[in-house]
Design an enzyme around this catalytic site. Structure first.
Site, mmCIF file in Angstrom:
data_model
loop_
_atom_site.group_PDB
_atom_site.id
_atom_site.type_symbol
_atom_site.label_atom_id
_atom_site.label_comp_id
_atom_site.label_asym_id
_atom_site.label_seq_id
_atom_site.Cartn_x
_atom_site.Cartn_y
_atom_site.Cartn_z
ATOM 1 N N GLU A 1 1.436 -0.377 -5.124
ATOM 2 C CA GLU A 1 0.768 0.704 -5.387
ATOM 3 C C GLU A 1 1.476 1.851 -5.508
ATOM 4 O OE1 GLU A 1 -3.374 2.707 -3.699
ATOM 5 O OE2 GLU A 1 -2.034 2.185 -2.297
ATOM 6 N N ASP B 1 0.876 -1.195 0.110
ATOM 7 C CA ASP B 1 -0.026 0.079 -0.027
ATOM 8 C C ASP B 1 0.620 1.143 0.034
ATOM 9 O OD1 ASP B 1 -2.732 1.316 0.524
ATOM 10 O OD2 ASP B 1 -1.814 1.918 2.126
#
Length: 582
Positions: free
Chosen positions: A344, A309
């Site tokens: 990401e 993330d």
């Protein structure tokens, strides 16, 4: 950064070690019920150590004393804990200096590691189908899952879920965070809870709500998936921790070594993650902690890889560096070198958008694919942009292979069904006056069911399944899940984010199963290798010319054998093409 060391003289006596270079005193705190016994620890280098009787099952934490911000009233969770006795729960006293928190903070549990797993290569390979899963939401409403199992990691290994995954041709399940997290401090007053888990406290402790059986439960589920040819990818958060800003709770790192948090020259916390703090990957202990956590999940659970993330944070110190030390350390690690790594590739800090800039062996979430595909089917996107995305986003990913993870919807944003049903967000239930979530997401109202929405859903899905490179489908989008227009359902741990298995669109589900079967039978269409022999045809069957692309409402993209896709937004159709028969 710490954990009980291996047994010393017996299975009762253990050595404990924790990093806290600036503390004046450390205590290991052992708990028998509510009774606390403190053991003085010895300072050695940057660590504190002690040896004491602590059989398996012992509950413990630490206390640290020193000049502020040290606060000996705060019980601190071991940064290296792998098991907790209960979930985190936010309480204002966690952030109140001088307020004892022993009754509020989960205790780490002494748990010997499972026997090491035999070394096995990842099941998943780039070019396959990733199925993104909110662990709790996937099975909370599944009628065939036993009630006691619903919402857990173990439920993913249940035969009915495995059968569904196989029918969809899933190559890997990507589990949204299963590491223990804490609610953001504004949620309890709103009567809500974090439903996604992107607010972890320590990196290796599994959340007891999702994985009550601990590492054994995760290992068993990974094995069940592997048995049917499906890999497991863990979505991990190393960009921040749930201790938030300076008004946030003191739970672990803040009370032991707050140098893990990046700071500006004036001493203020850097907030490139938008969560109050950002981990500093220029600080070697942060990198060591990350590597230890990754190795832990590979050797103990056998996972195939990881999705990171806001992964740009991992390459900041403070600016983004594609040659950051953490990338080299992962590549050189014998346990991690062959695992799948997915970034990401953005955060909210300066220069935070870095799509296409990660190492050559990493995959990257490609939001340009999502937006260009959506724009085309909404009616305001160019055919040329769609063609570039379908052929592997060669404008973004150099080299001989595309590293794109293509998706048209993810956990963060509108569901696929809501993408074609809502022109704007409807997030009022989140309690933030509809100001949260993406305010300019590419979406549209395609009319009533049967007058555009069904056609557009199928067109988006067919486009995804015909794309070169890795593709990702979020759980439930294959049967039309809706969140009633909420494009930021992170705090909706309820029917808004739980999959409605009883009310699913079985016709759409059958369509997706057919698309998956076609993609598996024509693997060359998804092969991440860059192809220079793609055939581009106009909708009338003639070869596309440079002049055609500007005003085209569609085209056909084909491999020499005939497999490919024909997209026509005039009729709202994306037609899958199979190889020509001899």
């Amino acid at each position: 950064m710490s954990a009980p060391d291996k047994d010393l003289r017996s299975n009762e006596t253990r050595a404990f070690r924790v990093r806290s270079p600036r503390a004046d005193q450390l205590w290991l705190c052992l708990f028998d019920g509510d009774d606390e016994r403190r053991v003085v620890m010895i300072h050695t280098g940057d660590d504190w150590v002690c040896e004491t009787v602590a059989p398996a099952g012992t509950r413990y934490g630490f206390r640290a004393a020193g000049a502020p911000p040290f606060d000996a009233s705060k019980l601190l969770v071991d940064p290296g804990a792998t098991h907790l006795d209960r979930p985190f729960a936010y309480d204002p006293r966690l952030a109140t200096f001088g307020c004892d928190t022993a009754s509020l903070v989960p205790k780490a549990v002494v748990t010997p590691p499972l026997p090491p797993l035999a070394r096995r290569a990842p099941v998943f390979r780039p070019g396959g189908l990733i199925y993104e899963v909110n662990v709790r939401g996937l099975t909370m409403l599944h009628p065939d899952i036993p009630a006691a199992l619903r919402g857990t990691v173990a439920a993913i290994g249940h035969p009915v879920i495995l059968e569904h995954l196989q029918r969809l041709g899933v190559d890997a399940v990507e589990l949204m965070p299963i590491v223990a997290w804490i609610d953001e401090r504004h949620l309890p007053s709103l009567g809500m809870h974090n439903a996604w888990g992107y607010n972890p406290v320590v990196p290796m402790a599994l959340d007891p709500r999702l994985c009550p059986g601990g590492m054994a439960e995760l290992r068993a589920t990974v094995a069940a998936l592997r048995e049917v040819g499906i890999g497991t990818i863990l979505d991990l958060v190393f960009n921040h921790t749930g201790e938030s800003d300076l008004q946030g709770p003191t739970l672990s790192f803040r009370g032991l070594d707050d140098a893990v948090y990046a700071r500006a020259p004036d001493g203020t916390l850097i907030n490139d993650a938008g969560t109050g703090n950002t981990l500093d990957f220029g600080y070697a202990p942060v990198r060591e902690m990350t590597l230890a956590a990754l190795r832990h999940f590979v050797t103990q659970a056998g996972v195939d890889g990881f999705r990171f993330d806001l992964a740009t944070v991992m390459a900041r110190s403070p600016g983004f560096d594609r040659d950051a030390p953490i990338f080299a350390a992962i590549a050189a690690d014998p346990v991690l070198a062959d695992r799948i790594m997915i970034a990401e590739p953005w955060d909210i800090g300066p220069g935070g958008y870095q799509l296409g800039q990660f190492p050559a062996n990493w995959l990257e979430w490609n939001d340009r694919f999502r937006d260009d595909v959506r724009c085309f089917w909404r009616g305001d996107g160019a055919a040329g942009a769609l063609a570039t995305r379908l052929s592997g986003s060669t404008d973004l990913f150099g080299g001989a292979r595309t590293r794109s993870v293509n998706f048209v919807a993810a956990h963060d944003g509108f569901t696929l069904a809501d993408t074609v049903a809502y022109a704007g967000r409807h997030n009022h239930a989140n309690g933030e006056q509809n100001r949260d979530g993406h305010g300019d997401e590419v979406s549209w109202n395609a009319g009533e069911e049967g007058q555009g929405r069904a056609e557009d859903r199928r067109a988006l899905l067919a486009t995804l399944f015909a794309a070169r490179g890795t593709i990702m489908l979020t759980a439930g989008d294959e049967f039309g899940r809706t969140q009633a227009g909420n494009n930021n359902a992170y705090a909706q741990d309820n029917a808004t984010s739980w999959l409605d298995w009883a009310g699913r669109d079985r016709a759409l589900e059958a369509c997706v199963a057919g698309l998956a079967a076609w993609r598996r039978a024509n693997r060359a269409i998804g092969d991440p290798g860059i192809r220079h022999d793609l055939i581009w045809l106009r909708l009338d069957g003639e070869p596309m010319t440079a002049e055609d692309w500007g005003a085209a409402d569609g085209f056909a993209m084909m491999l020499p054998g005939g497999s490919g896709v024909r997209v026509d937004r005039r009729t709202r159709t994306a037609e899958i093409l199979s190889p020509r028969q001899p």
